[in-house]
Design an enzyme around this catalytic site. Structure first.
Site, PDB file in Angstrom:
ATOM      1  N   SER A 109       0.825  -1.039   0.000  1.00 16.88           N
ATOM      2  CA  SER A 109      -0.039   0.035  -0.034  1.00 16.88           C
ATOM      3  C   SER A 109       0.824   1.310   0.062  1.00 16.88           C
ATOM      4  O   SER A 109       1.638   1.384  -1.036  1.00 16.88           O
ATOM      5  CB  SER A 109      -1.178  -0.035   1.243  1.00 16.88           C
ATOM      6  N   LYS A 133      -0.428  -4.085  -3.602  1.00 21.20           N
ATOM      7  CA  LYS A 133      -1.802  -3.568  -3.375  1.00 21.20           C
ATOM      8  C   LYS A 133      -1.896  -2.180  -3.885  1.00 21.20           C
ATOM      9  O   LYS A 133      -1.392  -0.966  -3.554  1.00 21.20           O
ATOM     10  CB  LYS A 133      -2.051  -3.427  -1.776  1.00 21.20           C
ATOM     11  N   ASP A 140      10.431   5.206  -9.562  1.00 22.48           N
ATOM     12  CA  ASP A 140      10.150   5.405 -10.759  1.00 22.48           C
ATOM     13  C   ASP A 140      10.933   6.925 -10.916  1.00 22.48           C
ATOM     14  O   ASP A 140      11.292   7.317 -12.232  1.00 22.48           O
ATOM     15  CB  ASP A 140       8.683   6.010 -10.899  1.00 22.48           C
TER      16      ASP A 140
END
Length: 587
Positions: A292, A317, A303
């Site tokens: 999460s 998740k 990223d």
């Protein structure tokens, strides 16, 4: 030209009419089935042979409906709303301790008091057997019942009666409940080589400020690189995840985008403050229980090429929930959107299908996509965050699980050894220096053997299955001699297994013991001495060239600016998940 325009307008009108009819049909179906449910229950309540408990019966119906959706959409009755508040804030009112069921004694016992909390302050210790709370007997109650009675309104007091196993004395403690905040940042400190280390285990409200404070303090102590440990961190507040990424990423950078069915569930979250440090090398440690908000943090840093991710693949998740207030002080936690991190990927690993037979499925490898980081490195969706450097943790042998777990077949021999060790040692060395002696180990080993401890080796289970298969297929008799030889080699020998896994078992004992003296911070410090993944993270940070290489694209042609949220291309991925069994409760 006019004819074409007319045709387009006609098609648009037909489409809008179709959508309006579809919505009207949907609304009718909702009203119809709510009316059916209402009349069904009225008839049950009026005519059923026994008197119904509406709270239980309707509550069961609500929960059955939600189970068709996903495991994160949950209903909280009036009695359970405090659990939702604790999940969101990390706060509750109680004594500040973990309790557990001692299966051999068939009693609830204290497992771990929290530092500076009422349980520790009054002198409760690991192993204390809970007998009564005020005038209510607790010897025949389960863990959840005892936990609920230890909690209460802050400032209220009660009399707790326990028996201490080491002395067999009855002890009484007057304890005043207070607001307890679970330690979301149980330990941070300096490691060799000017490496700062932060162990962060829950994204509760305002916890981002604690991480900021810890990071600034580590910089003052001389940290030139950082390890952020998110292993076992199940997530929490999305806003806290954005604020933590903001420590190392400039202002006004998009960290995560929520996309839902309705406008209020869709939002782009950007960093909003000036960062603390945008150049310090960072390693983020993750594993199968990193989920999460932890995946937002680690995934965004990956990223944005701001950190190297080390460990094993995360949980996967990619769904977002929001709390919804319902009538009569009830609540629900509702999945409203999926989230997408800066490369545009959603890392949700499982599809939850709706319909008359709701089911779940792992996203097939053929349907996963490839995205690119800011530097142009390939990353993938649909299966959690894949580490830049995969390092598997040491596995726990089967015997260690059975010795440490509180289960029906457990003799609790490890727990009892630790309780007795604590009773006979008023003090111990600091976490970084503490070790059990050979004599301590031998005493534990003999205690296990004399207790009659047995466990179920996995190899024996698999052998039994192989024998069944061989008999079914008709070649067991011809191979019986070979089976007999193999079974002899798989003979259960507790003494041999204890010695074989001595290193791991000693580490587990030391960790449990040190926690009684130095609490969670001490247990973490001790565990870091044996931590394979941490050692690899430290090695990487001491090799700047290798660190930079991991953040560089593998092929020059892939180098590009960050791909806008939502762009995709084909690739595949697999998912690894890890389940954890919980044997204790918070009090």
């Amino acid at each position: 030209m006019g004819r074409h325009c007319f045709s387009l307008l006609l098609l648009l009108a037909l489409a809008l009419t179709g959508q309006a009819q579809s919505q009207k049909d949907h609304n009718f179906e909702v009203a119809k089935h709510l009316d059916i449910f209402n009349n069904l229950y009225k008839n049950l309540d009026l005519l059923y042979v026994d008197t119904l408990n509406p709270k239980e019966v309707i509550g069961t119906g609500i929960n059955a409906m939600l189970r068709r959706l996903d495991p994160y959409t949950e209903y909280y009755s009036q009695d359970e709303t405090k659990n939702l508040r604790m999940m969101l804030t990390g706060k509750y009112a109680g004594i500040g301790a973990l309790i557990r069921k001692h299966q051999k004694l068939d009693r609830v016992v204290v497992d771990e008091p929290y530092e500076n909390m009422p349980a520790a302050v009054v002198g409760l210790k690991k192993g204390d057997i809970i007998l009564s709370i005020d005038d209510t007997l607790m010897t025949d109650k389960d863990v959840s019942y005892v936990s609920s009675h230890l909690r209460g309104e802050p400032g209220t007091s009660f009399l707790l009666k326990v028996m201490r196993p080491s002395t067999e004395k009855l002890m009484k403690f007057k304890i005043t409940r207070k607001n307890i905040k679970l330690p979301e940042l149980p330990y941070y400190g300096m490691r060799e080589g000017h490496i700062g280390y932060i162990n962060y285990n829950s994204f509760t409200q305002e916890s981002g400020k604690e991480v900021r404070r810890a990071f600034i303090e580590l910089k003052k102590q001389g940290a030139t690189s950082l390890i952020l440990d998110l292993r076992g961190n199940g997530g929490g507040s999305e806003a806290e995840a954005v604020d933590i990424v903001n420590l190392w990423v400039p202002k006004e950078v998009a960290v995560v985008e929520n996309r839902g069915k309705v406008k209020q569930a869709s939002h782009v979250y950007k960093t909003r403050l000036e960062p603390v440090d945008t150049i310090m090398p960072i390693v983020v440690l993750v594993n199968g229980e990193t989920a999460s908000a932890s995946e937002i943090t680690s995934g965004a840093l990956q990223d944005l090429d701001r950190a190297v991710i080390v460990g094993t693949r995360t949980y996967g998740k990619g769904l977002v929930q929001m709390p919804i207030d319902l009538p009569y002080n009830t609540n629900m936690k509702l999945t409203t959107s999926k989230y997408y991190i800066p490369s545009g990927r959603c890392i949700q690993a499982i599809n939850y299908k709706q319909g008359s037979t709701g089911y779940r499925e792992h996203i097939p490898d053929s349907l996963t996509k490839v995205f690119h980081t800011r530097n142009g490195r390939e990353v993938r969706d649909g299966g959690g965050i894949k580490p830049d450097l995969e390092v598997k943790a040491d596995t726990i042998p089967n015997i260690a699980f059975y010795l440490s777990a509180s289960g029906q077949d457990s003799t609790e021999v490890m727990f009892d050894y630790v309780v007795d060790y604590i009773a006979s040692h008023p003090t111990v060395d600091a976490p970084s220096a503490f070790h059990l002696t050979d004599a301590d180990w031998e005493a534990f080993k003999q205690r296990v053997i004399k207790s009659g401890f047995t466990y179920d080796p996995v190899s024996q289970k698999q052998f039994d299955e192989l024998v069944k298969t061989a008999k079914f297929e008709g070649y067991y008799e011809d191979a019986k001699a070979a089976f007999d030889t193999l079974q002899g080699k798989l003979k259960h020998d507790v003494a041999f297994d204890l010695e074989k896994h001595k290193t791991v078992l000693k580490q587990m004992l030391e960790t449990d013991i040190i926690a009684a003296y130095y609490y969670q911070a001490g247990a973490i410090q001790l565990g870091l001495q044996y931590d394979r993944q941490l050692k690899e993270a430290e090695r990487l940070l001491k090799n700047p060239e290798e660190y930079r290489k991991l953040l560089a694209p593998k092929k020059p042609k892939e180098t590009s600016s960050l791909v806008p949220l939502g762009r995709k291309s084909d690739t595949n991925i697999s998912l690894k998940q890890k389940k954890k069994v919980i044997f204790s409760a918070i009090a």
